[in-house]
Design an enzyme around this catalytic site. Sequence first.
Site, PDB file in Angstrom:
ATOM      1  N   GLU A  17       0.823  -1.218   0.000  1.00 11.12           N
ATOM      2  CA  GLU A  17       0.000   0.000   0.000  1.00 11.12           C
ATOM      3  C   GLU A  17       0.861   1.273   0.000  1.00 11.12           C
ATOM      4  O   GLU A  17       0.406   2.338   0.399  1.00 11.12           O
ATOM      5  CB  GLU A  17      -0.938   0.003   1.207  1.00 11.12           C
ATOM      6  CG  GLU A  17      -1.968  -1.095   1.177  1.00 11.12           C
ATOM      7  CD  GLU A  17      -3.383  -0.601   0.913  1.00 11.12           C
ATOM      8  OE1 GLU A  17      -3.601   0.611   0.833  1.00 11.12           O
ATOM      9  OE2 GLU A  17      -4.266  -1.456   0.770  1.00 11.12           O
ATOM     10  N   HIS A  55      -5.006   2.556  -0.244  1.00 11.36           N
ATOM     11  CA  HIS A  55      -4.182   3.494  -1.010  1.00 11.36           C
ATOM     12  C   HIS A  55      -3.946   2.953  -2.414  1.00 11.36           C
ATOM     13  O   HIS A  55      -3.637   1.787  -2.585  1.00 11.36           O
ATOM     14  CB  HIS A  55      -2.831   3.705  -0.325  1.00 11.36           C
ATOM     15  CG  HIS A  55      -2.951   4.291   1.046  1.00 11.36           C
ATOM     16  ND1 HIS A  55      -3.382   3.551   2.121  1.00 11.36           N
ATOM     17  CD2 HIS A  55      -2.730   5.546   1.506  1.00 11.36           C
ATOM     18  CE1 HIS A  55      -3.409   4.327   3.193  1.00 11.36           C
ATOM     19  NE2 HIS A  55      -3.022   5.543   2.843  1.00 11.36           N
ATOM     20  N   LYS A  82     -10.829   5.384   5.395  1.00 12.32           N
ATOM     21  CA  LYS A  82      -9.899   6.343   4.769  1.00 12.32           C
ATOM     22  C   LYS A  82      -9.420   5.792   3.430  1.00 12.32           C
ATOM     23  O   LYS A  82      -9.091   4.601   3.324  1.00 12.32           O
ATOM     24  CB  LYS A  82      -8.701   6.575   5.684  1.00 12.32           C
ATOM     25  CG  LYS A  82      -7.603   7.417   5.057  1.00 12.32           C
ATOM     26  CD  LYS A  82      -6.323   7.319   5.880  1.00 12.32           C
ATOM     27  CE  LYS A  82      -5.153   7.894   5.086  1.00 12.32           C
ATOM     28  NZ  LYS A  82      -3.851   7.468   5.617  1.00 12.32           N
TER      29      LYS A  82
END
Length: 256
Positions: free
Chosen positions: A83, A140, A167
């Site tokens: 990530e 991510h 997130k």
Amino acid sequence: MKVRNIELGEGRPKICVPLTGKTQKELIEQLDKMDGKPFDLVEWRVDFFEGVFDENAVVPMIHEIRKSLKDTPLLFTFRTKWEGGQREISPEAYERLNALAAQTGEVDLIDVELFRLPQMGAQMQEVLKKYNVKMAGSNHDFEKTPPAQEITRRLTMMMENGADIPKIAVMPRSSRDVLNLLEATLTFHERYPEVPVITMAMGGLGVISRMSGEIFGSAVTFGSVAAASAPGQIPTEKLDDILQTLHLNLEHSHQI
């Protein structure tokens, strides 16, 4: 959502500053540079730390960081290489490290990556609940920006797997990609207004997403003091000025 002395998801976005030192000395130097700077919470990116796999180095460092931060909330994050982080880690070591951090009683939030959540979500939730620690889910993409619908789906998946704060960070290749990220943020925020969400488009193209959270629903933005942990982070003084200007103008527009 109350975390120590701040309310996430209310008012202007909170500023989070990353700690990225490789050694205890570097980390203390970074903490010293934060003195007097505007920020609301701190993220220790423990994957940068050379002693990350040594409990006798990690735990004292958490104590040292807490002592310096006083009552400022602390997010503990091991970002895996997959990530965009610094190191590889086995699922067992990842879970053990996060549990160790929670058990210190000095960490307020722990980052758990989306694709590890289904395997470790329930067990990790028990540990975090026991020590009153919140879970921040994360995902991510340093290559591209998924479609808005996919971004919303991933944020929802984090929430459904126990994340208190979903997130996502993506890499835009066009202005349209930034709009997709903002659209997904607003969609999620409108569907789940009680759930604080954190989103950002990285790099130069995505800088606007780091400033506009109060408009679209992102509760936290990341700014730099000593060193950035991702492309596009803005120094905290500049970021604080921009967020305050936007906040005052939004307040004024609501009064008209």
